[in-house]
Write a protein that holds these residues in place. Structure first.
Motif, PDB file in Angstrom:
ATOM      1  N   ARG A  32      56.178   2.452  63.464  1.00 17.41           N
ATOM      2  CA  ARG A  32      57.604   2.265  63.771  1.00 17.41           C
ATOM      3  C   ARG A  32      58.017   0.801  63.631  1.00 17.41           C
ATOM      4  O   ARG A  32      59.101   0.493  63.149  1.00 17.41           O
ATOM      5  N   ASN A  33      57.150  -0.083  64.055  1.00 16.11           N
ATOM      6  CA  ASN A  33      57.455  -1.509  63.967  1.00 16.11           C
ATOM      7  C   ASN A  33      56.616  -2.145  62.875  1.00 16.11           C
ATOM      8  O   ASN A  33      55.392  -2.025  62.868  1.00 16.11           O
ATOM      9  N   CYS A  36      58.480  -8.167  59.394  1.00 16.36           N
ATOM     10  CA  CYS A  36      59.688  -8.530  58.645  1.00 16.36           C
ATOM     11  C   CYS A  36      59.279  -9.223  57.348  1.00 16.36           C
ATOM     12  O   CYS A  36      58.460 -10.148  57.355  1.00 16.36           O
ATOM     13  N   CYS A  47      65.456 -10.371  61.484  1.00 14.01           N
ATOM     14  CA  CYS A  47      64.674  -9.600  62.449  1.00 14.01           C
ATOM     15  C   CYS A  47      64.957 -10.041  63.877  1.00 14.01           C
ATOM     16  O   CYS A  47      64.208  -9.707  64.798  1.00 14.01           O
ATOM     17  N   SER A  50      62.268 -11.933  65.992  1.00 14.11           N
ATOM     18  CA  SER A  50      61.081 -11.273  66.541  1.00 14.11           C
ATOM     19  C   SER A  50      59.940 -11.215  65.529  1.00 14.11           C
ATOM     20  O   SER A  50      58.787 -11.008  65.892  1.00 14.11           O
ATOM     21  N   ALA A  52      59.467  -8.849  63.662  1.00 16.69           N
ATOM     22  CA  ALA A  52      59.185  -7.434  63.433  1.00 16.69           C
ATOM     23  C   ALA A  52      60.487  -6.664  63.242  1.00 16.69           C
ATOM     24  O   ALA A  52      61.531  -7.059  63.740  1.00 16.69           O
ATOM     25  N   SER A  54      62.058  -2.604  63.308  1.00 14.58           N
ATOM     26  CA  SER A  54      61.817  -1.184  63.592  1.00 14.58           C
ATOM     27  C   SER A  54      62.418  -0.352  62.464  1.00 14.58           C
ATOM     28  O   SER A  54      63.547  -0.580  62.061  1.00 14.58           O
ATOM     29  N   ARG A  56      62.575   3.013  62.612  1.00 17.07           N
ATOM     30  CA  ARG A  56      63.194   4.235  63.130  1.00 17.07           C
ATOM     31  C   ARG A  56      63.341   4.098  64.636  1.00 17.07           C
ATOM     32  O   ARG A  56      62.752   3.218  65.257  1.00 17.07           O
ATOM     33  N   ARG A  58      63.128   5.029  68.682  1.00 18.85           N
ATOM     34  CA  ARG A  58      61.975   5.281  69.541  1.00 18.85           C
ATOM     35  C   ARG A  58      61.650   6.775  69.663  1.00 18.85           C
ATOM     36  O   ARG A  58      60.503   7.167  69.776  1.00 18.85           O
ATOM     37  N   GLY A  95      63.657  -1.380  57.185  1.00 16.18           N
ATOM     38  CA  GLY A  95      64.425  -1.376  58.417  1.00 16.18           C
ATOM     39  C   GLY A  95      65.802  -0.762  58.229  1.00 16.18           C
ATOM     40  O   GLY A  95      66.356  -0.758  57.134  1.00 16.18           O
ATOM     41  N   ARG A 104      68.545   1.851  53.999  1.00 17.07           N
ATOM     42  CA  ARG A 104      67.455   1.108  54.640  1.00 17.07           C
ATOM     43  C   ARG A 104      66.903   0.078  53.661  1.00 17.07           C
ATOM     44  O   ARG A 104      67.104   0.172  52.446  1.00 17.07           O
TER      45      ARG A 104
END
Ligand SMILES: [Zn+2]
Length: 186
Positions: A32-33, A36, A47, A50, A52, A54, A56, A58, A95, A104
Protein backbone atom coordinates in the motif's frame (compact mmCIF):
# COMPACT_ATOMS: atom_id res chain seq x y z
CA UNK A 1 5.13 11.89 -19.60
CA UNK A 2 4.22 15.15 -17.91
CA UNK A 3 0.48 14.60 -18.03
CA UNK A 4 -1.14 15.63 -14.72
CA UNK A 5 -1.47 12.54 -12.56
CA UNK A 6 -0.89 11.20 -9.10
CA UNK A 7 2.62 10.87 -7.69
CA UNK A 8 4.92 8.26 -9.22
CA UNK A 9 6.19 5.48 -6.99
CA UNK A 10 9.13 3.09 -6.92
CA UNK A 11 8.88 -0.58 -6.09
CA UNK A 12 11.78 -2.98 -6.19
CA UNK A 13 11.41 -6.72 -6.64
CA UNK A 14 13.90 -9.54 -7.00
CA UNK A 15 13.20 -11.93 -9.81
CA UNK A 16 14.95 -15.18 -10.69
CA UNK A 17 17.41 -14.35 -13.45
CA UNK A 18 16.09 -17.11 -15.70
CA UNK A 19 12.57 -15.65 -15.55
CA UNK A 20 13.97 -12.45 -16.91
CA UNK A 21 15.86 -14.28 -19.64
CA UNK A 22 12.67 -16.10 -20.61
CA UNK A 23 10.46 -13.00 -20.47
CA UNK A 24 8.14 -14.63 -17.95
CA UNK A 25 4.75 -13.32 -16.90
CA UNK A 26 4.87 -12.54 -13.18
CA UNK A 27 2.43 -11.45 -10.51
CA UNK A 28 2.99 -9.76 -7.18
CA UNK A 29 0.99 -7.85 -4.63
CA UNK A 30 1.66 -4.15 -4.57
CA UNK A 31 2.30 -2.82 -1.05
CA UNK A 32 0.00 0.00 0.00
CA UNK A 33 2.82 2.38 0.81
CA UNK A 34 5.60 2.79 -1.70
CA UNK A 35 8.64 4.92 -2.07
CA UNK A 36 8.03 8.29 -3.71
CA UNK A 37 9.72 8.38 -7.11
CA UNK A 38 10.23 12.14 -7.17
CA UNK A 39 12.49 12.21 -4.12
CA UNK A 40 13.36 8.50 -3.90
CA UNK A 41 12.18 8.51 -0.32
CA UNK A 42 13.90 11.68 0.81
CA UNK A 43 10.73 13.73 1.16
CA UNK A 44 9.32 16.31 -1.26
CA UNK A 45 6.14 18.23 -2.05
CA UNK A 46 4.67 15.33 -4.04
CA UNK A 47 4.72 13.01 -1.03
CA UNK A 48 4.08 15.59 1.69
CA UNK A 49 7.69 15.29 2.90
CA UNK A 50 7.09 11.70 3.99
CA UNK A 51 9.07 10.04 1.21
CA UNK A 52 6.26 7.54 0.83
CA UNK A 53 3.11 7.45 -1.27
CA UNK A 54 -0.02 5.42 -0.59
CA UNK A 55 -1.39 3.75 -3.69
CA UNK A 56 -4.75 2.86 -2.20
CA UNK A 57 -6.96 3.49 0.78
CA UNK A 58 -6.48 1.71 4.08
CA UNK A 59 -9.64 -0.35 3.67
CA UNK A 60 -9.10 -1.32 0.08
CA UNK A 61 -8.13 -4.84 -0.83
CA UNK A 62 -4.61 -5.70 -1.87
CA UNK A 63 -3.72 -4.92 -5.41
CA UNK A 64 -2.13 -7.58 -7.58
CA UNK A 65 -0.01 -6.43 -10.47
CA UNK A 66 0.78 -8.65 -13.42
CA UNK A 67 3.65 -7.78 -15.67
CA UNK A 68 5.42 -9.50 -18.52
CA UNK A 69 9.15 -9.21 -18.07
CA UNK A 70 10.87 -7.98 -21.20
CA UNK A 71 13.27 -10.70 -22.36
CA UNK A 72 16.58 -9.43 -21.19
CA UNK A 73 19.97 -10.90 -20.64
CA UNK A 74 21.39 -10.00 -17.26
CA UNK A 75 24.43 -8.43 -18.91
CA UNK A 76 22.28 -6.02 -20.92
CA UNK A 77 20.68 -4.44 -17.86
CA UNK A 78 21.38 -0.98 -16.56
CA UNK A 79 24.05 -0.83 -13.92
CA UNK A 80 22.97 1.04 -10.84
CA UNK A 81 24.42 1.50 -7.39
CA UNK A 82 22.45 -1.54 -6.23
CA UNK A 83 23.52 -3.78 -9.06
CA UNK A 84 22.02 -4.59 -12.44
CA UNK A 85 18.44 -3.43 -12.65
CA UNK A 86 15.65 -3.19 -15.14
CA UNK A 87 13.04 -0.48 -14.61
CA UNK A 88 9.59 -1.12 -16.04
CA UNK A 89 7.25 1.88 -16.14
CA UNK A 90 3.70 0.77 -15.44
CA UNK A 91 1.03 3.46 -15.84
CA UNK A 92 -1.88 3.95 -13.41
CA UNK A 93 -0.31 1.87 -10.62
CA UNK A 94 1.25 4.72 -8.71
CA UNK A 95 -0.12 7.13 -6.13
CA UNK A 96 -3.66 8.47 -6.30
CA UNK A 97 -4.12 12.03 -7.39
CA UNK A 98 -5.87 14.49 -5.07
CA UNK A 99 -8.29 15.07 -7.92
CA UNK A 100 -10.26 11.87 -8.61
CA UNK A 101 -10.53 12.87 -12.28
CA UNK A 102 -6.79 12.51 -12.78
CA UNK A 103 -5.10 9.15 -13.34
CA UNK A 104 -2.82 7.51 -10.84
CA UNK A 105 0.89 8.00 -11.17
CA UNK A 106 3.40 5.61 -12.66
CA UNK A 107 4.77 2.58 -10.91
CA UNK A 108 8.47 2.45 -11.61
CA UNK A 109 9.04 -1.23 -11.09
CA UNK A 110 12.69 -1.93 -10.45
CA UNK A 111 13.44 -5.54 -11.35
CA UNK A 112 16.62 -6.96 -9.89
CA UNK A 113 17.75 -10.36 -11.20
CA UNK A 114 18.58 -12.73 -8.36
CA UNK A 115 19.15 -16.43 -7.67
CA UNK A 116 15.58 -16.71 -6.41
CA UNK A 117 12.53 -14.50 -6.71
CA UNK A 118 11.04 -12.67 -3.75
CA UNK A 119 8.45 -14.84 -1.94
CA UNK A 120 5.63 -12.53 -3.04
CA UNK A 121 6.61 -12.67 -6.68
CA UNK A 122 5.04 -15.54 -8.56
CA UNK A 123 5.40 -16.76 -12.04
CA UNK A 124 2.18 -17.29 -13.96
CA UNK A 125 1.99 -19.85 -16.69
CA UNK A 126 0.43 -18.02 -19.56
CA UNK A 127 -3.07 -19.29 -20.18
CA UNK A 128 -3.01 -17.64 -23.59
CA UNK A 129 -0.87 -19.91 -25.82
CA UNK A 130 -3.11 -23.04 -25.84
CA UNK A 131 -6.24 -21.17 -27.06
CA UNK A 132 -4.11 -19.38 -29.65
CA UNK A 133 -2.76 -22.73 -30.86
CA UNK A 134 -6.20 -24.31 -31.15
CA UNK A 135 -7.40 -21.18 -32.88
CA UNK A 136 -4.55 -21.49 -35.36
CA UNK A 137 -5.33 -25.16 -35.79
CA UNK A 138 -8.99 -24.33 -36.34
CA UNK A 139 -8.03 -21.60 -38.78
CA UNK A 140 -5.45 -23.70 -40.60
CA UNK A 141 -7.80 -26.14 -42.40
CA UNK A 142 -9.86 -23.26 -43.72
CA UNK A 143 -7.15 -21.60 -45.84
CA UNK A 144 -5.86 -25.07 -46.76
CA UNK A 145 -9.32 -26.11 -47.95
CA UNK A 146 -9.63 -22.82 -49.77
CA UNK A 147 -6.19 -23.39 -51.23
CA UNK A 148 -7.15 -26.92 -52.29
CA UNK A 149 -10.32 -25.66 -53.95
CA UNK A 150 -8.67 -22.69 -55.54
CA UNK A 151 -5.91 -24.39 -57.58
CA UNK A 152 -8.39 -26.52 -59.55
CA UNK A 153 -10.34 -23.65 -61.16
CA UNK A 154 -7.24 -21.45 -61.29
CA UNK A 155 -5.06 -24.18 -62.77
CA UNK A 156 -7.67 -25.22 -65.33
CA UNK A 157 -7.68 -22.04 -67.46
CA UNK A 158 -3.90 -22.06 -68.07
CA UNK A 159 -4.16 -25.67 -69.20
CA UNK A 160 -7.02 -25.04 -71.61
CA UNK A 161 -5.36 -21.82 -72.69
CA UNK A 162 -2.13 -23.72 -73.38
CA UNK A 163 -4.12 -26.32 -75.32
CA UNK A 164 -5.78 -23.53 -77.27
CA UNK A 165 -2.41 -21.98 -78.15
CA UNK A 166 -0.99 -25.37 -79.11
CA UNK A 167 -4.00 -25.84 -81.38
CA UNK A 168 -3.53 -22.38 -82.92
CA UNK A 169 0.18 -23.03 -83.53
CA UNK A 170 -0.56 -26.40 -85.14
CA UNK A 171 -3.20 -24.85 -87.42
CA UNK A 172 -0.82 -22.03 -88.39
CA UNK A 173 1.94 -24.57 -89.02
CA UNK A 174 -0.35 -26.64 -91.23
CA UNK A 175 -1.43 -23.48 -93.06
CA UNK A 176 2.22 -22.53 -93.54
CA UNK A 177 3.03 -26.01 -94.86
CA UNK A 178 0.02 -25.86 -97.18
CA UNK A 179 1.05 -22.39 -98.38
CA UNK A 180 4.65 -23.55 -98.92
CA UNK A 181 3.43 -26.54 -100.91
CA UNK A 182 0.97 -24.46 -102.90
CA UNK A 183 3.65 -21.97 -103.80
CA UNK A 184 5.95 -24.84 -104.74
CA UNK A 185 8.61 -24.12 -102.19
CA UNK A 186 7.98 -27.25 -99.99
ZN1 LIG B 1 8.70 12.60 -2.45
Amino acid sequence: MDVPRGPDVIHRIHVAAEWLEEGALIEFELPRNLKCAACEGGGCDACGRSGAVSVRGRKELGEVVQVTLPKRDESSLESTASGRTLVIRIPERGGMSESPALPRGLLLLSVVPADASDPGVQRIERPVPPPVLTEEEAMAPEPAAEGADAPAPVAAPPKSRTALWVGVVIVLWLLLLAWLRLTGRG
